[in-house]
Design a protein around this motif. Structure first.
Motif, short mmCIF file in Angstrom:
data_model
loop_
_atom_site.label_atom_id
_atom_site.label_comp_id
_atom_site.label_asym_id
_atom_site.label_seq_id
_atom_site.Cartn_x
_atom_site.Cartn_y
_atom_site.Cartn_z
N ILE A 107 0.83 -1.20 0.00
CA ILE A 107 0.00 0.00 0.00
C ILE A 107 0.87 1.25 0.00
O ILE A 107 0.62 2.21 -0.74
N THR A 108 1.92 1.25 0.81
CA THR A 108 2.80 2.42 0.90
C THR A 108 3.50 2.70 -0.42
O THR A 108 3.57 3.86 -0.86
N ARG A 109 4.01 1.67 -1.07
CA ARG A 109 4.67 1.87 -2.37
C ARG A 109 3.68 2.40 -3.39
O ARG A 109 4.04 3.26 -4.23
N ALA A 110 2.43 1.94 -3.33
CA ALA A 110 1.42 2.43 -4.27
C ALA A 110 1.10 3.89 -4.01
O ALA A 110 0.90 4.68 -4.94
N VAL A 111 1.04 4.27 -2.74
CA VAL A 111 0.80 5.67 -2.38
C VAL A 111 1.90 6.56 -2.95
O VAL A 111 1.64 7.62 -3.54
N LEU A 112 3.15 6.14 -2.78
CA LEU A 112 4.28 6.93 -3.28
C LEU A 112 4.28 6.97 -4.80
O LEU A 112 4.57 8.01 -5.40
N GLN A 113 3.95 5.86 -5.44
CA GLN A 113 3.89 5.82 -6.89
C GLN A 113 2.82 6.76 -7.42
O GLN A 113 3.00 7.41 -8.47
#
Length: 310
Positions: A107-113
């Motif tokens: 989820i965190t990587r998707a938020v940053l992406q």
């Protein structure tokens, strides 16, 4: 720009026990923050459920002005999640550990992406920085991975709300601290060890207050607390409220480690061992955001009166 002039789209992931309270209080804040839209991401099976209890919750969310989006953070890949997140300014994850390992970092990587402006990850718990890696509860290491991801970049603001344990969990029979069927209270580690607890309702209220606080809180861990209490004080409060004596037994760190060696996959034992260590699981209520802002919260005596006294 003041908070009343701010235009913002907030997306909450999940509407479980905590997510629903976060949504409830965000919706109240949004009534005075013109231009703020509150959204929730629900699994399609939940959003379109015909089960009476689920339908009642969905109807209540809609009555509060919450907009429903559909998606499944457990099965969706990072690219799909990033596409769901991109239209929103703030993402608040209320998807906990039950979603499975790797979910928090995905989820965190998707938020940053997605280039989201602000992110509140699922960190509604203990002080993971102080506990550090390699604790008895291995899922805590992923929480530190999330913090490393957020601290390694500068495009997305982040906000961590440290709440301690859910108050109800301290009294959960399966957790073992309070066993009223046997009239016994167990201390994790020692009777002087302390634990910070907060109710989901207070977490929702305080999270909303922190999000809308001026000046804006940026890249900080904010500590809140419903109460901070020792196991000895907890036993005293229970005896006073229930008007009967309770037996007291200590579960020492060595005994819990021995139990974990026998049952290495026992999740409750992992939590008990972490809290017995007494590191990073409590902070003074006087040091919290709610104390500084004069916001009253549900303390242990009040919770006992509301839930255990008939």
């Amino acid at each position: 720009m003041t908070q009343n002039e701010r235009t913002e789209s907030i997306l909450v992931l999940g509407a479980g026990e905590l997510g629903f309270e976060v949504l409830r209080h965000l919706a109240r804040q949004a009534q005075t923050a013109h231009g703020t839209r509150i959204n929730v991401l629900l699994r399609p099976s939940t959003a379109n459920s015909t089960a009476p209890d689920k339908k009642r919750e969905i109807d209540e969310l809609k009555e509060m002005g919450v907009e429903i989006a559909e998606g499944d953070v457990v099965t969706a890949g990072e690219n799909e999640l990033a596409a769901l997140f991109a239209p929103h300014d703030t993402i608040i994850s209320c998807i906990g550990f039950s979603a499975g390992p790797g979910t928090q970092t995905r989820i965190t990587r998707a938020v940053l992406q997605a280039g989201v402006k602000r992110y509140v990850p699922w960190q509604f718990g203990v002080d993971y920085d102080t506990i550090g890696r390699g604790s008895a509860q291995d899922v805590f290491d992923e929480q530190l991975d999330v913090r490393d991801l957020l601290r390694s970049q500068h495009d997305t603001e982040w906000l961590i709300v440290a709440t301690g344990m859910f108050t109800s969990f301290l009294f959960e029979p399966s957790f073992g601290v309070v066993d009223l069927e046997s009239d016994v209270v167990h201390a994790l580690g020692s009777w002087d060890n302390r634990v910070t607890v907060t109710t989901p309702g207070d977490i929702g209220r305080l999270t909303a207050a922190i999000l809308f606080h001026e000046p804006r809180v940026v890249n900080e861990t904010v500590f809140v607390a419903g109460d901070t209490i020792s196991y000895g004080e907890l036993a005293d409060e229970l005896e006073r409220a229930l008007r009967r004596p309770l037996s007291r037994e200590t579960w020492s760190v060595p005994s819990l480690k021995d139990a974990l060696n026998t049952e290495p996959d026992n999740n409750l034992l992992k939590y008990q061992a972490v809290f017995a260590a007494g590191v990073g699981v409590a902070w003074p209520k006087t040091s919290t955001f709610n104390h500084r802002q004069g916001i009253e919260t549900t303390d242990i005596p009040t919770w006992i009166q509301r839930h255990l006294i008939k």
